[in-house]
Design an enzyme around this catalytic site. Structure first.
Site, mmCIF file in Angstrom:
data_model
loop_
_atom_site.group_PDB
_atom_site.id
_atom_site.type_symbol
_atom_site.label_atom_id
_atom_site.label_comp_id
_atom_site.label_asym_id
_atom_site.label_seq_id
_atom_site.Cartn_x
_atom_site.Cartn_y
_atom_site.Cartn_z
ATOM 1 N N TYR A 266 14.885 -4.795 32.888
ATOM 2 C CA TYR A 266 13.623 -4.774 32.121
ATOM 3 C C TYR A 266 12.694 -3.649 32.591
ATOM 4 C CZ TYR A 266 9.037 -5.987 30.314
ATOM 5 O OH TYR A 266 7.795 -5.903 29.731
ATOM 6 N N LYS B 182 11.594 -0.218 30.485
ATOM 7 C CA LYS B 182 10.199 0.108 30.144
ATOM 8 C C LYS B 182 9.834 1.499 30.697
ATOM 9 C CE LYS B 182 7.676 -2.226 28.140
ATOM 10 N NZ LYS B 182 7.515 -2.410 26.666
#
Ligand code: NAD
Ligand SMILES: C[C@@H](CO)CCC[C@@H](C)[C@H]1CC[C@H]2[C@@H]3[C@H](O)C=C4C[C@@H](O)CC[C@]4(C)[C@H]3CC[C@]12C
Length: 369
Positions: free
Chosen positions: A159, A163
């Site tokens: 994750y 990002k």
């Protein structure tokens, strides 16, 4: 987007507009952007509440689509003046594969950028995350840091990696020529942990507390502080920066901004108790009830179980080695960059943010209230 004052003529697109943050952005735009003519809401899953928004003066166009599909994104972007790209796969619990997270968060963002370039859309705001900075894999504290604070941003989890890559793509795209010859103007907003009406993890903690007879058990020392920001203020920051992006393109283009407000610095659990306490839950213990090594062991066991059970069932507990490391590392921001650059001031005070969130928790199904 020149100053033709109150004549509504702008077309905005919000990707992920039916998510937790996206819904607040959509509603905030309708309330506080008088120049809006059409609002396009693009999401994989369209929510029923969109229907009630269609009766207002602004044309609300619901678009069911997937950011990983370049043609769907391009069709939605065509003719819009501003894109707020909030869609993302927020998964730190192992629900989705690393490949899927990458595809949605990185490839999806690339598709949004290319769509802007191809269709001539000049203004792009990306919802990034504090996680592009940290906490890093070494668990270094980030204490009252700002956008210029040196920090070793090293990640392994899919994750934050996704990002960080997506944010980089957005910032590098600033200045590229869009169809028609104008430069693309981009910026990235980095919320810390968002809370407020609709927050799924808060809902999970509340339900867990109800299952344990109204009790939650302290696992993290109260001294570990976590940055949190109210969803209404994060939405307001998006609306404001979108409004200012044309007038202040030279200053805002290619910049990153942490999202902040006056929410107090507290540990993740103590902060949640600001809302769950008034809803009847108690946090047991002034110190963690289990030693840290035992929590690490439990988190590792959870990860192992997740892996073993994956062929049969998706086991996604709150506690895993990554969430434990994040929860156990101080990460707080203290900055006024957004105020200096585009006049941001939180729209909701801490008292109001708290009252709204408590009201929402009290109305949850199964509430003890
Ligand atoms: N929740 C937080 O604490 C937090 C903090 C910092 C940053 N963020 C970022 O804010 C954004 C929104 O997060 P959220 O908490 O509202 O999450 P969310 O899951 O509630 O919302 C994300 C939305 O994106 C949509 N979406 C997912 N995959 C898609 C796809 N392939 N195509 C189109 N739409 C898709 C989902 O359907 C959902 O409506 C994310 O980009 C996230 O990384 C969230
Ligand atoms: C060890 C548990 C005992 O009660 C507590 C676990 C809490 C964790 C589930 C959450 C602690 C910190 C959260 C993250 C943080 O708020 C910032 C985030 C950035 C955002 O982009 C996505 C969500 C998140 C990663 C958020 C997720 C949940 C926590 C890890």
């Amino acid at each position: 987007m020149a100053e033709s004052a109150q004549v509504p003529k702008l077309v905005y697109l919000v990707t992920g507009g039916c998510g937790f943050l996206g819904e607040h952005i959509v509603r905030m735009l309708l309330e506080r952007e008088p120049r809006l003519r059409e609002l396009r809401v693009f999401d994989l899953h369209l929510s029923p509440w969109l229907e009630e928004l269609k009766t207002g003066p602004v044309q609300v166009t619901a678009i069911q689509g997937d950011v990983t599909q370049a043609h769907e994104v391009a069709a939605a972007v065509a003719g819009s003046h501003v894109v707020i790209h909030t869609a993302g796969l927020v998964d730190v619990f192992g629900k989705a594969s690393p490949k899927t997270i990458h595809k949605v968060n990185v490839q999806g963002t690339q598709n949004v950028i290319e769509a802007c370039i191809r269709t001539g859309t000049q203004f792009l705001i990306y919802t990034s995350s504090m996680e592009v900075v940290g906490p890093n894999v070494k668990g270094h504290p980030f204490y009252r840091g700002n956008e210029d604070t040196p920090y070793e941003a090293v990640h392994r989890h899919p994750y934050p990696c996704s990002k960080a890559l997506a944010e980089q793509l957005v910032l590098e795209a600033n200045g590229r020529k869009v169809n028609g010859g104008q430069p693309l103007v981009t910026c990235a907003l980095r919320p810390t942990g968002i809370y407020g009406e609709g927050h799924q993890v808060m809902r999970d903690f509340y339900n867990q507390g109800l299952r344990f007879g109204g009790r939650l058990f302290r696992a993290i020392p109260a001294s570990v502080e976590h940055g949190r920001v109210y969803v209404g203020n994060v939405a307001w920051m998006h609306v404001l920066v979108a409004r200012e992006l044309e007038q202040r393109a030279a200053l805002l283009g290619g910049q990153v901004y942490f999202c902040y407000d006056k929410s107090p610095y507290k540990s993740y659990e103590d902060f949640n108790m600001e809302f769950l306490g008034p809803c009847g839950l108690r946090l047991i213990g002034t110190h963690p009830l289990l030693p840290y090594w035992l929590l690490v062991l439990l988190a590792t066991l959870n990860a192992l179980l997740q892996w073993l059970l994956r062929p049969l069932v998706l086991y996604t507990p709150l506690l895993n080695p990554y969430t434990l490391a994040v929860a156990n590392t101080t990460f707080t921001v203290s900055t006024n960059k957004a105020q200096r650059h585009f006049g941001y001031k939180p729209l909701f005070s801490w008292e109001e943010s708290k009252a709204r969130t408590i009201h929402w928790v009290q109305a949850l199904e199964g509430s003890a209230w």
